[in-house]
Design a protein around this motif. Structure first.
Motif, short mmCIF file in Angstrom:
data_model
loop_
_atom_site.label_atom_id
_atom_site.label_comp_id
_atom_site.label_asym_id
_atom_site.label_seq_id
_atom_site.Cartn_x
_atom_site.Cartn_y
_atom_site.Cartn_z
N CYS A 161 6.46 6.59 3.55
CA CYS A 161 6.60 5.38 3.49
C CYS A 161 4.93 4.09 3.45
CB CYS A 161 8.03 4.41 3.68
SG CYS A 161 7.63 4.69 5.63
N MET A 162 4.30 3.91 3.01
CA MET A 162 3.43 2.85 2.96
C MET A 162 3.26 1.83 2.18
SD MET A 162 0.06 5.44 2.20
CE MET A 162 0.23 6.91 2.67
N THR A 163 2.67 0.98 2.71
CA THR A 163 2.60 -0.32 1.95
C THR A 163 1.18 -0.48 1.39
OG1 THR A 163 1.13 -0.67 3.72
CG2 THR A 163 2.98 -1.63 3.97
N MET A 164 0.75 -1.34 0.10
CA MET A 164 -0.55 -0.86 -0.34
C MET A 164 -1.57 -1.96 -0.10
SD MET A 164 0.85 -2.23 -4.41
CE MET A 164 2.12 -1.39 -5.71
N ASN A 165 -1.27 -2.69 1.29
CA ASN A 165 -2.08 -3.70 1.72
C ASN A 165 -2.24 -2.44 3.53
OD1 ASN A 165 -0.43 -5.00 2.07
ND2 ASN A 165 -1.40 -6.87 1.55
N GLY A 166 -2.18 -3.90 4.03
CA GLY A 166 -1.60 -3.61 6.24
C GLY A 166 -0.87 -4.39 6.24
N THR A 167 -0.05 -4.49 4.92
CA THR A 167 1.36 -5.51 6.15
C THR A 167 2.64 -4.60 5.24
OG1 THR A 167 2.56 -8.03 6.22
CG2 THR A 167 0.74 -7.82 4.35
N TRP A 168 3.54 -4.91 5.53
CA TRP A 168 5.40 -4.74 5.35
C TRP A 168 5.08 -6.37 4.05
CZ3 TRP A 168 6.00 0.32 4.19
CH2 TRP A 168 6.06 1.10 4.65
N GLY A 169 5.66 -7.42 5.27
CA GLY A 169 6.15 -8.46 4.13
C GLY A 169 4.90 -9.45 3.86
N TYR A 170 5.32 -10.07 3.36
CA TYR A 170 3.61 -10.82 2.42
C TYR A 170 3.34 -11.66 3.14
CZ TYR A 170 1.71 -14.34 -0.91
OH TYR A 170 1.18 -15.76 -0.94
N LYS A 171 1.91 -10.95 2.97
CA LYS A 171 0.57 -11.92 3.50
C LYS A 171 -0.35 -12.08 3.01
CE LYS A 171 -1.33 -11.15 8.22
NZ LYS A 171 -1.36 -9.65 9.41
N PRO A 172 -0.57 -13.71 3.03
CA PRO A 172 -1.47 -13.79 1.87
C PRO A 172 -3.55 -13.60 2.71
CG PRO A 172 -0.92 -15.95 2.40
CD PRO A 172 -0.36 -14.43 2.63
N ASP A 173 -3.20 -13.82 3.75
CA ASP A 173 -4.99 -13.29 4.12
C ASP A 173 -5.17 -11.28 4.53
OD1 ASP A 173 -5.81 -12.37 7.19
OD2 ASP A 173 -7.01 -13.39 5.93
N ASP A 174 -4.29 -10.90 3.97
CA ASP A 174 -4.21 -9.60 4.61
C ASP A 174 -4.85 -8.67 2.41
OD1 ASP A 174 -3.10 -6.41 6.04
OD2 ASP A 174 -4.02 -6.99 3.74
N ASN A 175 -6.17 -8.91 2.22
CA ASN A 175 -6.56 -7.82 1.24
C ASN A 175 -7.03 -6.89 1.38
OD1 ASN A 175 -6.31 -10.45 -0.74
ND2 ASN A 175 -7.84 -11.50 1.36
N LYS A 176 -6.33 -5.87 2.27
CA LYS A 176 -6.99 -4.81 2.56
C LYS A 176 -6.53 -3.87 1.65
CE LYS A 176 -6.01 -4.08 6.97
NZ LYS A 176 -5.61 -5.74 7.30
N TRP A 177 -6.32 -4.15 0.07
CA TRP A 177 -5.72 -3.22 -0.56
C TRP A 177 -6.27 -2.07 -0.84
CZ3 TRP A 177 -1.28 -5.54 -2.44
CH2 TRP A 177 -1.02 -6.87 -1.94
N LYS A 178 -4.85 -0.99 -1.42
CA LYS A 178 -5.37 0.11 -1.44
C LYS A 178 -5.93 0.14 -2.81
CE LYS A 178 -2.44 2.09 2.01
NZ LYS A 178 -1.95 1.09 2.54
N SER A 179 -6.59 1.11 -3.91
CA SER A 179 -6.96 0.94 -4.94
C SER A 179 -5.94 2.20 -5.46
CB SER A 179 -7.99 2.02 -5.58
OG SER A 179 -8.43 2.83 -5.45
N SER A 180 -5.65 1.64 -6.52
CA SER A 180 -5.02 2.46 -7.88
C SER A 180 -4.62 3.46 -8.21
CB SER A 180 -4.57 1.14 -9.79
OG SER A 180 -3.81 0.08 -9.20
N GLU A 181 -5.91 3.86 -7.73
CA GLU A 181 -6.77 4.86 -7.99
C GLU A 181 -6.32 5.72 -6.65
OE1 GLU A 181 -8.98 2.84 -10.69
OE2 GLU A 181 -8.87 2.89 -8.12
N ASP A 182 -6.44 4.99 -5.74
CA ASP A 182 -5.75 6.29 -4.37
C ASP A 182 -4.33 6.32 -3.64
OD1 ASP A 182 -5.66 4.74 -0.87
OD2 ASP A 182 -5.82 6.90 -1.36
#
Ligand code: FHN
Length: 442
Positions: free
Chosen positions: A284-305
């Motif tokens: 199980c994995m997050t798309m950015n750095g957080t499971w719950g919604y957090k607009p400040d978290d912009n550590k998004w994994k790319s679609s390619e990744d």
């Protein structure tokens, strides 16, 4: 197999005959790709309190942002996500190529997204929303042929018996300290946790998976875990249960330690095992750095990744449970939708190499990964060869090689003592992963 199952009622209902373990796991093993949804009152908070931002997951806001129980209760009282649209959520999961959905029915904060008779701290009695989210989502899943599953947290920061003498100024760290025994926890387990799990297994149709979390607290015992696993299987015999129902999990690597522990699959979290594992597991994995919604978290994994992670996981025999953290209005973040769309585009063209495929029998090549299904090897090429020659494992006996997306054009191949060479187009036909289909000699 998967299509047949997904296109009809899974027939898990309480009265259905008990399937063998392989029959029961079949749909899950074929599915490969699911959507995790972390959604609740913490989605209003968004991981921020004044100038403070919660470290890590925003779903831990109650703890990380030092809310007392009373302070935190303000948020369920204003939880009113008017933009929630279960059908739209399920359609986005389906179009992304996901085959099942696991939603947090109750996270550690204790707020319940269904009409629970065991508490008023739920979406029907405390929140102005007064709609049963689990009901709406389970019905939408059934309508669209997606398997409905729920997450349930054993940890409950709101329930007095679960927190024992720590309540109301609980301290998570202390709660994990084995020397701090909470004598009330067994009552919470018997008189609250089990009745809630029974509600969820009785009132919302077939449940594909019960996904427990919070197994780490010292008050929860392996005896409780084994009792809970049997309890679930008695209600819905063919439901699948993750290994966090018991105490065998070795931390974030997610697989069980040696010993006799309940649970049907391992649960690596935010990591993918280095090599294949010959038992059932789901990363199980997050798309950015957080499971719950957090607009400040912009550590998004790319679609390619994310696409390459899906391939990597399937090539090692696992499933990928990829998380969405909807906001307090009931919307998926735009960055999540973009990634879901990209993954859908890729799985639509290449799903044959993913769904129902098995782990590769060959060591992973430098250029990508292998999966296998029905006498076919799928070479998932991350780094397309500039030479126009793809080098396969020397034991692969090629009957016919084609691009998965161009089945009518046979590719030339040549076996040498060290490898099998396949002549491929100079330019990669797809991005970020192009698949070469190798039909094997019998
Ligand atoms: O504490 C939870 C966390 O909030 C999240 O739900 C993840 C998802 O598996 N599980 C726990 C952390 O391991």
């Amino acid at each position: 197999m998967l299509v047949a199952i997904l296109n009809c009622n899974l027939g898990f209902a309480q009265t259905e005959k008990k399937l063998s373990d392989d029959e029961r796991m079949a749909w899950w093993r074929d599915s490969k790709f699911g959507m995790f949804i972390h959604w609740g009152a913490y989605s209003i908070i968004g991981g921020e309190r004044g100038t403070n931002i919660a470290g890590g997951g925003a779903e831990w806001a109650m703890d990380k942002l030092d809310y007392t129980v009373e302070d935190y209760e303000k948020f369920p009282k204003i939880f009113n996500p008017q933009l929630f649209d279960a059908d739209a959520w399920v359609t986005m999961a389906k179009n992304a190529g996901m085959k099942y959905i696991v939603i947090t029915s109750k996270h550690h904060d204790g707020f319940c997204l269904w009409d629970s008779k065991a508490t008023e701290y739920d979406v029907m009695d405390t929140a102005p929303f007064k709609r049963d989210i689990i009901k709406e989502l389970s019905e939408a899943c059934k309508k669209q042929g997606i398997i409905f599953c729920f997450y349930y947290s054993i940890v409950d920061w709101h329930h007095q018996q679960a927190q024992g003498n720590l309540y109301p100024n609980y301290n998570i760290g202390q709660h994990d300290d084995p020397s701090v025994v909470n004598p009330k926890f067994p009552k919470y387990f018997k008189n609250y946790l089990k009745p809630q799990v029974k509600e969820l297994l009785t009132n919302y149709g077939d449940i594909g998976v019960v996904w427990f979390d919070g197994d780490w607290i010292s008050d929860y015992t392996t005896e409780m875990g084994k009792e809970l696993y049997s309890f679930i299987r008695d209600i819905q015999p063919n439901t699948i249960v993750n290994n966090r129902v018991d105490k065998g999990r070795k931390g974030m690597e997610g697989m069980d330690a040696e010993g006799n522990f309940a649970g049907d699959f391992g649960t690596p979290e935010q990591e993918i095992p280095d090599t294949g594992i010959d038992s059932d597991w789901e990363a199980c994995m997050t798309m950015n750095g957080t499971w719950g919604y957090k607009p400040d978290d912009n550590k998004w994994k790319s679609s390619e990744d994310l696409i390459q992670k899906l391939v990597d996981i399937v090539s090692k025999g696992g499933n990928f449970l990829l998380n969405i953290g909807p906001d307090g209005f009931g919307r998926f973040p735009a960055q999540s939708i973009r990634r879901l769309n990209a993954m859908g585009e890729w799985t639509k063209k290449n799903g044959e190499a993913i769904y129902g495929a098995s782990a590769s029998p060959y060591k992973k090549p430098k250029w990508g990964r292998y999966t296998e299904k029905d006498g076919v090897i799928y070479a998932h090429v991350f780094n397309w060869p500039k030479s126009g020659i793809l080098k396969l494992h020397k034991n692969i006996k090629v009957k016919k090689a084609t691009l998965l997306t161009d089945p009518d054009t046979e590719l030339k191949s040549l076996k040498t003592s060290r490898e099998v060479l396949v002549e491929v187009p100079i330019f990669a036909p797809d991005n970020p992963v192009s698949v070469v289909k190798i039909e094997l000699e019998n």
